[in-house]
Design an enzyme around this catalytic site. Structure first.
Site, PDB file in Angstrom:
ATOM      1  N   LYS A 203       0.750   3.707  -0.656  1.00 41.29           N
ATOM      2  CA  LYS A 203       1.953   3.793   0.435  1.00 41.29           C
ATOM      3  C   LYS A 203       3.219   4.781  -0.036  1.00 41.29           C
ATOM      4  O   LYS A 203       3.317   4.925  -0.956  1.00 41.29           O
ATOM      5  CB  LYS A 203       2.389   2.554   0.965  1.00 41.29           C
TER       6      LYS A 203
HETATM    7  C1  LIG Z   1      -1.899  -0.556   4.285  1.00 42.59           C
HETATM    8  C2  LIG Z   1      -1.805  -1.100   5.777  1.00 42.59           C
HETATM    9  C3  LIG Z   1      -1.702  -2.262   6.024  1.00 42.59           C
HETATM   10  C4  LIG Z   1      -1.883  -3.522   4.969  1.00 42.59           C
HETATM   11  O1  LIG Z   1      -1.075  -3.558   4.003  1.00 42.59           O
HETATM   12  P1  LIG Z   1      -1.250  -4.533   2.749  1.00 42.59           P
HETATM   13  O2  LIG Z   1       0.179  -4.346   2.111  1.00 42.59           O
HETATM   14  O3  LIG Z   1      -2.293  -3.923   1.871  1.00 42.59           O
HETATM   15  O4  LIG Z   1      -1.406  -5.927   3.055  1.00 42.59           O
HETATM   16  C5  LIG Z   1      -1.504  -2.817   7.319  1.00 42.59           C
HETATM   17  N1  LIG Z   1      -1.380  -1.958   8.224  1.00 42.59           N
HETATM   18  C6  LIG Z   1      -1.675  -0.756   8.034  1.00 42.59           C
HETATM   19  C7  LIG Z   1      -1.622   0.304   9.184  1.00 42.59           C
HETATM   20  C8  LIG Z   1      -1.805  -0.174   6.749  1.00 42.59           C
HETATM   21  O5  LIG Z   1      -2.218   1.220   6.404  1.00 42.59           O
END
Ligand SMILES: *Cc1c(COP(=O)(O)O)cnc(C)c1O
Length: 403
Positions: A203
């Site tokens: 991210k």
């Molecule tokens: C990565 C992602 C999540 C989940 O994030 P985590 O921190 O791994 O729980 C949720 N929604 C979207 C759109 C994502 O891309």
């Protein structure tokens, strides 16, 4: 799919791939400052939730323009969504309207809360929730809307906010892609009742694994702090020291806390975020300029008023003008040593959600996009030359397969 080989490279007919090594779809951007912060945290004696988590929450709250108590660090975005939905009063018997163009986590969090996800269709150009489809999906059991800011582009929050106000629904933003994005000048993550960010490895801001939930309501934050750590009324840092107090189990809780090593890394990442987002936006603009003339590919963008965090660079292939489908183009790009991704295939196309009765026919725009989308490599460190190679490979492949 097997590994791509020469058979996947008709576009070059025996010539060399545009690159001789694979350009990864994503690169981790952690430097010596993150290393030093993690080591400092490791040596401090506090390795679970402690002072670094508190500072990270204060820093992030400052970034969002919220009081520090209203930012609650958690183990993941999924955990944050779950806690936020519970704080919104979502439970068994309730429905939550969400986007089909997302990672399973968004809908799983609704199921974790005991409620039922209802998928509303998306706007084709943006792939975020279509307010008209949301309005049509509201029923007597609807309790909340969980909009997903897609690829870094905020949803049409004014229209969604209007529907929520009209029907007394909570809004919980899935802001996993959107740290650094704004809607009419306001930060994504402050546009509803609560929002969850992801700090997963890929991210815009990473703590390796982690997340944070921000909320407009101090009482929601208090409840989420208790529920993120076993449902007890004191956290570890308050349980230590001279003034002993009995802690008490006051509700059902989970093990959703972040730790101080992660928070220390997150604070460095947050300080670097504005510059990283600037670099991402520049790379995003370069792709758009280079692809603008092609009638075979269409970059995804967002509504007027949205400023992207440039998390991903998804494009829609105009497969009606090609002799092959998306997966063929995907393999051809890999054979050119260009890493690619697909964000996303609509959730009702996946077995788990299909088996639960969700129908792809109910979300035609999401399904249409699912078969045409391809995400190109985008990260703050990507070089202009690398982007040129990506564009050259993609355009050559598309021209070769043009109908
Ligand atoms: C990565 C992602 C999540 C989940 O994030 P985590 O921190 O791994 O729980 C949720 N929604 C979207 C759109 C994502 O891309």
């Amino acid at each position: 799919m097997s590994a791509p080989g020469d058979a996947d490279r008709p576009a070059l007919e025996g010539g060399l791939p545009v690159r001789d090594t694979l350009l990864p779809f994503f690169r981790v951007e952690l430097g010596s400052e993150e290393e030093e912060a993690a080591v400092r945290a490791l040596r401090s004696g506090w390795i679970s939730t402690g002072p670094e988590c508190e500072r990270f929450e204060a820093d992030l709250a400052g970034f969002l323009g919220l009081p520090p108590a209203q930012a609650v660090s958690v183990a993941s975005c999924t955990a944050g969504l779950h806690l936020a939905l519970r704080a919104a009063g979502v439970g068994p018997g309730d429905e939550v309207i969400t986007s089909p163009m997302t990672f399973p986590a968004s809908a799983n969090a609704i199921l974790h809360a005991g409620a039922v996800p209802v998928f509303a269709d998306v706007v084709p150009a943006w792939l975020t929730l279509d307010p008209a489809a949301v309005r049509a999906a509201v029923g007597p059991r609807t309790r909340a809307i969980l909009p997903v800011h897609f690829a870094g582009w905020p949803c049409e929050m004014d229209a969604l906010g209007g529907i929520a106000a009209e029907h007394d629904l909570a809004i919980v933003e899935d802001a996993a892609h959107a740290i650094g994005a704004t809607w009419r000048g306001r930060p994504a993550g402050t546009l509803g009742d609560a929002a969850a960010f992801s700090f997963y490895a890929t991210k815009n801001l990473t703590t390796c694994e982690g997340g944070l939930v921000a909320t407009a309501h101090p009482e929601w934050a208090r409840r989420m702090r208790v529920e993120r750590l076993h449902g007890i009324d004191l956290d570890a840092s308050q349980r230590d020291g001279h003034d002993y107090r009995h802690w008490e189990s006051v509700s059902l809780g989970w093990k959703y806390n972040l730790n101080d090593l992660q928070a220390a890394i997150g604070r460095v990442q947050l300080a670097r975020l504005p510059e990283q987002v600037r670099l991402r936006r520049e790379a995003d603009s370069r792709y758009r300029a280079a692809l603008a003339a092609s009638e075979l590919v269409e970059p995804i963008s967002g509504p007027a008023g949205a400023e992207t965090a440039a998390h991903l660079f998804p494009v829609r292939l105009r497969t009606e003008r090609l002799r092959v489908g998306r997966d063929h183009v995907l393999r051809a790009l890999l054979a050119e040593n260009v890493g690619v991704g697909v964000h996303f295939r609509a959730l009702p196309l996946h077995r788990f959600f299909r088996d639960a009765g969700h129908r792809p026919e109910a979300v035609p725009a999401a399904v249409e996009a699912s078969h045409r989308l391809l995400s190109l490599p985008l990260h703050p460190g990507i070089k202009e030359l690398e982007q040129q190679q990506v564009v050259e490979a993609l355009l050559r492949i598309l021209r070769w397969y043009a109908a």
